[in-house]
Write a protein that holds these residues in place. Structure first.
Motif, short mmCIF file in Angstrom:
data_model
loop_
_atom_site.label_atom_id
_atom_site.label_comp_id
_atom_site.label_asym_id
_atom_site.label_seq_id
_atom_site.Cartn_x
_atom_site.Cartn_y
_atom_site.Cartn_z
N GLY A 48 131.00 51.02 79.87
CA GLY A 48 130.58 51.00 78.47
C GLY A 48 131.58 50.44 77.48
O GLY A 48 131.49 50.72 76.29
N ILE A 49 132.52 49.64 77.96
CA ILE A 49 133.52 49.06 77.07
C ILE A 49 133.21 47.58 76.84
O ILE A 49 132.97 46.84 77.79
CB ILE A 49 134.94 49.22 77.66
N VAL A 50 133.19 47.20 75.58
CA VAL A 50 133.01 45.79 75.22
C VAL A 50 134.39 45.21 74.98
O VAL A 50 135.19 45.77 74.23
CB VAL A 50 132.14 45.64 73.95
N GLU A 51 134.67 44.09 75.63
CA GLU A 51 135.93 43.39 75.43
C GLU A 51 135.68 42.14 74.61
O GLU A 51 134.77 41.37 74.92
CB GLU A 51 136.55 43.02 76.78
N VAL A 52 136.46 41.98 73.54
CA VAL A 52 136.32 40.83 72.65
C VAL A 52 137.69 40.19 72.43
O VAL A 52 138.72 40.83 72.64
CB VAL A 52 135.70 41.21 71.29
N ARG A 53 137.66 38.95 71.98
CA ARG A 53 138.90 38.26 71.64
C ARG A 53 138.79 37.80 70.19
O ARG A 53 137.88 37.06 69.83
CB ARG A 53 139.09 37.05 72.56
N LEU A 54 139.71 38.30 69.34
CA LEU A 54 139.77 37.86 67.96
C LEU A 54 140.48 36.51 67.93
O LEU A 54 141.49 36.31 68.61
CB LEU A 54 140.52 38.88 67.10
N GLN A 55 139.94 35.57 67.15
CA GLN A 55 140.46 34.22 67.14
C GLN A 55 140.86 33.78 65.74
O GLN A 55 140.47 34.40 64.75
CB GLN A 55 139.40 33.25 67.68
N ARG B 202 133.09 51.99 73.46
CA ARG B 202 134.13 51.49 72.57
C ARG B 202 134.32 50.00 72.72
O ARG B 202 133.83 49.40 73.67
CB ARG B 202 135.45 52.26 72.76
N VAL B 203 135.07 49.43 71.78
CA VAL B 203 135.34 47.99 71.75
C VAL B 203 136.84 47.80 71.83
O VAL B 203 137.60 48.50 71.14
CB VAL B 203 134.78 47.35 70.47
N GLU B 204 137.28 46.88 72.67
CA GLU B 204 138.70 46.61 72.82
C GLU B 204 138.97 45.12 72.68
O GLU B 204 138.19 44.30 73.16
CB GLU B 204 139.21 47.07 74.19
N ALA B 205 140.09 44.79 72.04
CA ALA B 205 140.52 43.39 71.96
C ALA B 205 141.34 43.09 73.22
O ALA B 205 142.14 43.91 73.66
CB ALA B 205 141.36 43.17 70.72
N VAL B 206 141.11 41.92 73.79
CA VAL B 206 141.85 41.51 74.99
C VAL B 206 142.59 40.22 74.72
O VAL B 206 142.30 39.52 73.78
CB VAL B 206 140.95 41.37 76.22
N GLU C 2 133.58 47.23 65.80
CA GLU C 2 133.15 48.34 66.65
C GLU C 2 131.99 49.11 66.01
O GLU C 2 131.02 49.46 66.67
CB GLU C 2 134.32 49.28 66.95
N ARG C 3 132.08 49.35 64.70
CA ARG C 3 131.02 50.08 64.02
C ARG C 3 129.68 49.34 64.13
O ARG C 3 128.65 49.95 64.39
CB ARG C 3 131.39 50.28 62.55
N ALA C 4 129.69 48.01 63.95
CA ALA C 4 128.45 47.23 64.04
C ALA C 4 127.87 47.28 65.45
O ALA C 4 126.66 47.42 65.63
CB ALA C 4 128.72 45.78 63.63
N ILE C 5 128.75 47.18 66.44
CA ILE C 5 128.26 47.20 67.83
C ILE C 5 127.71 48.59 68.18
O ILE C 5 126.62 48.70 68.74
CB ILE C 5 129.37 46.77 68.81
N LEU C 6 128.44 49.65 67.85
CA LEU C 6 127.99 51.01 68.19
C LEU C 6 126.68 51.35 67.49
O LEU C 6 125.84 52.05 68.06
CB LEU C 6 129.06 52.03 67.83
N ARG C 7 126.51 50.85 66.28
CA ARG C 7 125.26 51.11 65.54
C ARG C 7 124.07 50.43 66.22
O ARG C 7 122.98 50.98 66.27
CB ARG C 7 125.42 50.60 64.10
N ASN C 8 124.28 49.25 66.77
CA ASN C 8 123.19 48.47 67.36
C ASN C 8 123.03 48.64 68.87
O ASN C 8 121.97 48.33 69.41
CB ASN C 8 123.40 46.97 67.06
N VAL C 9 124.08 49.10 69.53
CA VAL C 9 124.05 49.21 70.99
C VAL C 9 124.62 50.57 71.41
O VAL C 9 125.81 50.70 71.69
CB VAL C 9 124.87 48.06 71.65
N PRO C 10 123.78 51.60 71.44
CA PRO C 10 124.27 52.95 71.72
C PRO C 10 124.88 53.12 73.12
O PRO C 10 125.63 54.06 73.35
CB PRO C 10 123.03 53.83 71.56
N GLU C 11 124.60 52.19 74.02
CA GLU C 11 125.18 52.27 75.37
C GLU C 11 126.69 52.01 75.38
O GLU C 11 127.39 52.40 76.30
CB GLU C 11 124.51 51.25 76.31
N VAL C 12 127.19 51.36 74.33
CA VAL C 12 128.60 51.01 74.27
C VAL C 12 129.41 52.24 73.83
O VAL C 12 129.04 52.94 72.90
CB VAL C 12 128.83 49.85 73.28
#
Length: 79
Positions: free
Chosen positions: A38-45, A75-79, A63-73
């Motif tokens: 349930g972790i979303v990995e993103v890269r800030l550019q 947390r969100v982490e930057a990689v 993270e707030r936008a993703i959690l609001r729209n995708v309850p399965e997630v």
């Protein structure tokens, strides 16, 4: 389409909602991965990648936008 793919599509749609705000400040965000736990990995550019406020942007905005729209997630982490 698998549940995993459906979640990825929902995450990408949520990222599209916040992307204009990041781009307005000279940055962007890239979806990297959605893990089985349930972790979303993103890269800030661009400006967002080196900004000292990027952690706050990630938690308060992205993270707030993703959690609001995708309850399965979980947390969100930057990689």
């Amino acid at each position: 389409m698998s549940n995993h793919d459906e979640i990825k599509l929902k995450v990408m749609k949520a990222l599209d909602e916040v992307r204009p705000y990041l781009q307005a400040d000279g940055g962007d965000i890239e979806f990297v991965n959605y893990t089985d736990d349930g972790i979303v990995e993103v890269r800030l550019q661009g400006a967002c990648g080196s900004c000292p406020m990027s952690t706050m942007t990630l938690r308060a905005g992205v993270e707030r936008a993703i959690l609001r729209n995708v309850p399965e997630v979980k947390r969100v982490e930057a990689v």
